[in-house]
Enzyme design. Structure first.
Site, PDB file in Angstrom:
ATOM      1  N   GLY A   1     -14.003   0.588  -2.073  1.00 46.39           N
ATOM      2  CA  GLY A   1     -12.579   0.266  -2.171  1.00 46.39           C
ATOM      3  C   GLY A   1     -12.308  -1.035  -2.896  1.00 46.39           C
TER       4      GLY A   1
ATOM      5  CB  SER B   1     -17.775  -1.049  -8.412  1.00 47.96           C
ATOM      6  OG  SER B   1     -17.846   0.350  -8.281  1.00 47.96           O
TER       7      SER B   1
ATOM      8  N   GLY C   1     -17.918   2.208  -4.444  1.00 49.52           N
ATOM      9  CA  GLY C   1     -17.167   3.138  -3.603  1.00 49.52           C
ATOM     10  C   GLY C   1     -16.682   2.557  -2.288  1.00 49.52           C
TER      11      GLY C   1
ATOM     12  CG  ASP D   1      -8.031  -0.136  -8.622  1.00 49.50           C
ATOM     13  OD1 ASP D   1      -7.156  -0.622  -7.881  1.00 49.50           O
ATOM     14  OD2 ASP D   1      -8.718   0.857  -8.316  1.00 49.50           O
TER      15      ASP D   1
ATOM     16  CD  GLU E   1      -3.136  -0.445   0.173  1.00 54.54           C
ATOM     17  OE1 GLU E   1      -3.364  -0.045  -0.996  1.00 54.54           O
ATOM     18  OE2 GLU E   1      -3.588  -1.507   0.629  1.00 54.54           O
ATOM     19  CG  HIS E   2       0.195   4.875   0.779  1.00 57.28           C
ATOM     20  ND1 HIS E   2      -0.269   6.043   0.226  1.00 57.28           N
ATOM     21  CD2 HIS E   2      -0.740   4.497   1.686  1.00 57.28           C
ATOM     22  CE1 HIS E   2      -1.429   6.371   0.788  1.00 57.28           C
ATOM     23  NE2 HIS E   2      -1.738   5.449   1.671  1.00 57.28           N
ATOM     24  CB  THR E   3       4.238   0.078  -2.749  1.00 49.48           C
ATOM     25  OG1 THR E   3       2.991  -0.529  -3.060  1.00 49.48           O
ATOM     26  CG2 THR E   3       4.670  -0.328  -1.356  1.00 49.48           C
ATOM     27  CG  ASP E   4       0.383   3.284  -6.114  1.00 50.94           C
ATOM     28  OD1 ASP E   4       0.830   3.840  -5.082  1.00 50.94           O
ATOM     29  OD2 ASP E   4      -0.757   3.495  -6.562  1.00 50.94           O
TER      30      ASP E   4
ATOM     31  CE1 TYR F   1      -1.733   8.861  -3.311  1.00 52.30           C
ATOM     32  CE2 TYR F   1      -1.744  10.915  -4.551  1.00 52.30           C
ATOM     33  CZ  TYR F   1      -1.526   9.560  -4.494  1.00 52.30           C
ATOM     34  OH  TYR F   1      -1.093   8.896  -5.609  1.00 52.30           O
TER      35      TYR F   1
HETATM   36  P1  ADP Z   1     -15.168   2.124  -6.681  1.00 54.08           P
HETATM   37  O1  ADP Z   1     -14.198   2.349  -5.565  1.00 54.08           O
HETATM   38  O2  ADP Z   1     -16.167   1.077  -6.330  1.00 54.08           O
HETATM   39  O3  ADP Z   1     -14.491   1.904  -7.976  1.00 54.08           O
HETATM   40  P2  ADP Z   1     -15.966   4.523  -8.003  1.00 54.08           P
HETATM   41  O4  ADP Z   1     -16.616   5.776  -7.497  1.00 54.08           O
HETATM   42  O5  ADP Z   1     -14.641   4.617  -8.622  1.00 54.08           O
HETATM   43  O6  ADP Z   1     -15.992   3.488  -6.795  1.00 54.08           O
HETATM   44  O7  ADP Z   1     -16.914   3.839  -9.085  1.00 54.08           O
HETATM   45  C1  ADP Z   1     -18.280   3.713  -8.842  1.00 54.08           C
HETATM   46  C2  ADP Z   1     -19.037   4.086 -10.110  1.00 54.08           C
HETATM   47  O8  ADP Z   1     -18.868   3.033 -11.082  1.00 54.08           O
HETATM   48  C3  ADP Z   1     -20.521   4.190  -9.888  1.00 54.08           C
HETATM   49  O9  ADP Z   1     -20.886   5.481  -9.479  1.00 54.08           O
HETATM   50  C4  ADP Z   1     -21.052   3.872 -11.277  1.00 54.08           C
HETATM   51  O10 ADP Z   1     -20.971   4.988 -12.129  1.00 54.08           O
HETATM   52  C5  ADP Z   1     -20.074   2.807 -11.780  1.00 54.08           C
HETATM   53  N1  ADP Z   1     -20.571   1.456 -11.433  1.00 54.08           N
HETATM   54  C6  ADP Z   1     -19.993   0.550 -10.623  1.00 54.08           C
HETATM   55  N2  ADP Z   1     -20.738  -0.568 -10.498  1.00 54.08           N
HETATM   56  C7  ADP Z   1     -21.834  -0.365 -11.251  1.00 54.08           C
HETATM   57  C8  ADP Z   1     -23.014  -1.122 -11.537  1.00 54.08           C
HETATM   58  N3  ADP Z   1     -23.222  -2.322 -10.982  1.00 54.08           N
HETATM   59  N4  ADP Z   1     -23.915  -0.590 -12.368  1.00 54.08           N
HETATM   60  C9  ADP Z   1     -23.732   0.634 -12.921  1.00 54.08           C
HETATM   61  N5  ADP Z   1     -22.672   1.399 -12.692  1.00 54.08           N
HETATM   62  C10 ADP Z   1     -21.726   0.930 -11.863  1.00 54.08           C
HETATM   63 MG    MG Z   2     -13.130   3.271  -8.835  1.00 52.14          MG
END
Ligand code: ADP
Ligand code: MG
Length: 380
Positions: A120, A123, A118, A168, A31-34, A218
């Site tokens: 971590g 997604s 969101g 990621d 962590e914080h290595t990148d 950061y």
């Molecule tokens: P994370 O840390 O999970 O990546 P982000 O804020 O970077 O959080 O990304 C979340 C965004 O990615 C959501 O606001 C949405 O726009 C998109 N997203 C993630 N999962 C989905 C999903 N199942 N359906 C639609 N959009 C999604």
């Molecule tokens: Mg993200």
């Protein structure tokens, strides 16, 4: 999820398309290595995004998000960017594919996911990687996997306003069941290591807090690291990044740099070594050592790098008290999750106690995400 997607696709578009999926990710250690040119050690997990996709013979994308219950249509030119955040990820992937010489034409898609947003677990990388992989496959572009990861990263940079690293998307594209991937952030060399913790489970405990310090802290941490690296470089010109430095080289400059910078650098140099130690331990199947290194990382992030917070320290301490094998804050810090390596027989009591004691202390329940290291981007 699959049945829901297929049903909706049928209703909206008639004929069926092909199914693709990709995954969220964890980072076991590193962590914080990148940004210090060191190692990270991520893996794809068993939650992600799934999409059904079919070319529609037009120059328009018609996309339906099951989770947002929203339909969006957009063109493929730079000026066609949609307003909806989720659609911008798909649009960005299309554009970044085209910028790399790939072909993209109109398609219909329905998609859904089960990565908590969101939290971590990235997604957004799961979403980008699903479409980057799928478009490459459908249009036969022959873009290599590294560039598919970069398509996701550039999408974040250029269409979503997030200046993220490559970890990621890399994990989401390259992820394999039963393997973690050690990525050298300086050279981008990578290597798979076995992660099959029989008798243990991996679980994230989400504090559901985000302290606002994160971005200014950061920048300060980065400045400290650069300062320490510059001081060491005077004696050892081969030190390009802080992660190139040996611990004794840091000691040589102890009196020349502020104590704070010294502590930050001590953490980073230790963390790079811990990733290597964890890889060795995994090759021996020694999960107890892996766990101990996770605790050491937490200590470093909390006391040397100072990016933990009360909620995360509380969860870490509780894990230690309950004899959980390994526990540490995952991600940049100041909130988010701890990642825990827990023996099977301890799992239920640990979760029960963590939820109970955390709720009593902080007035809200943490969220619990059990994860299994799984495949990344793929066609189903
Ligand atoms: P994370 O840390 O999970 O990546 P982000 O804020 O970077 O959080 O990304 C979340 C965004 O990615 C959501 O606001 C949405 O726009 C998109 N997203 C993630 N999962 C989905 C999903 N199942 N359906 C639609 N959009 C999604
Ligand atoms: Mg993200």
């Amino acid at each position: 999820m699959k049945a829901k997607i297929q049903e909706k696709f049928q209703t909206l578009f008639g004929e069926a398309g092909d199914l693709y999926a990709s995954a969220g990710r964890i980072n076991l250690i590193g962590e914080h290595t990148d940004y210090n040119g060191g190692y990270v050690f991520p893996g794809a997990i068993d939650c992600g995004i799934m999409a059904e996709i079919k070319v529609n013979g037009t120059q328009k994308v018609r996309a339906y998000s099951i989770d947002f219950d929203e339909f969006v249509e957009f063109g493929l030119q730079e000026e066609d960017a949609p307003g909806q955040q989720w659609a911008r990820y798909i649009f960005g992937v299309c554009r970044e594919t085209v910028k790399r010489g790939g072909k993209v034409e109109g398609f219909d898609t329905v998609f859904a996911g089960d990565v908590p947003l969101g939290a971590g677990l990235s997604s957004s990388a799961a979403l980008e990687s699903t479409f980057a992989f799928a478009l490459n496959d459908i249009f036969g572009n022959g873009i290599d996997k590294f560039d598919l990861a970069k398509i996701g990263q550039s999408t974040e940079h250029n269409y979503c306003g997030v200046k993220c690293g490559i970890m990621d998307q890399f994990a989401s594209i390259f992820g394999k069941a039963g393997s973690l991937i050690r990525l050298n952030c300086k050279t981008l060399e990578y290597k798979y290591f076995p992660f099959k913790p029989e008798g243990y489970r991996l679980v994230l405990v989400d504090s559901c807090v985000k302290h606002e310090l994160a971005s200014s802290a950061y920048n300060k941490r980065r400045a400290s690291c650069e300062n320490a690296a510059a001081a060491i470089r005077k004696n050892h010109p081969e030190v390009e990044f802080l992660s190139d430095a040996k611990r004794v080289w840091l000691d040589e400059v102890r009196t020349e740099i502020p104590e704070e910078d010294f502590l930050r650098a001590e953490y980073v140099i230790g963390e790079v070594q811990r990733v290597l130690d964890v890889c060795d331990a995994l090759e021996r199947g020694d999960y107890e050592t892996v766990g101990e290194m996770m605790y050491q990382t937490h200590f470093g992030m909390s006391k040397l790098y100072e990016v933990s917070c009360e909620e995360l320290d509380f969860l870490n301490k509780l894990a230690r008290k309950m004899d959980v094998t390994g526990s540490r804050v995952m991600g940049g810090g100041f909130g988010g999750c701890t990642i825990n390596l827990v023996k099977d027989e301890l799992y239920d009591t640990f979760i029960e106690e963590a939820v109970k004691q955390f709720t009593e202390k902080f007035g809200h329940a943490p969220k619990i995400y059990p994860v299994v290291i799984s495949d990344g981007a793929r066609k189903l």
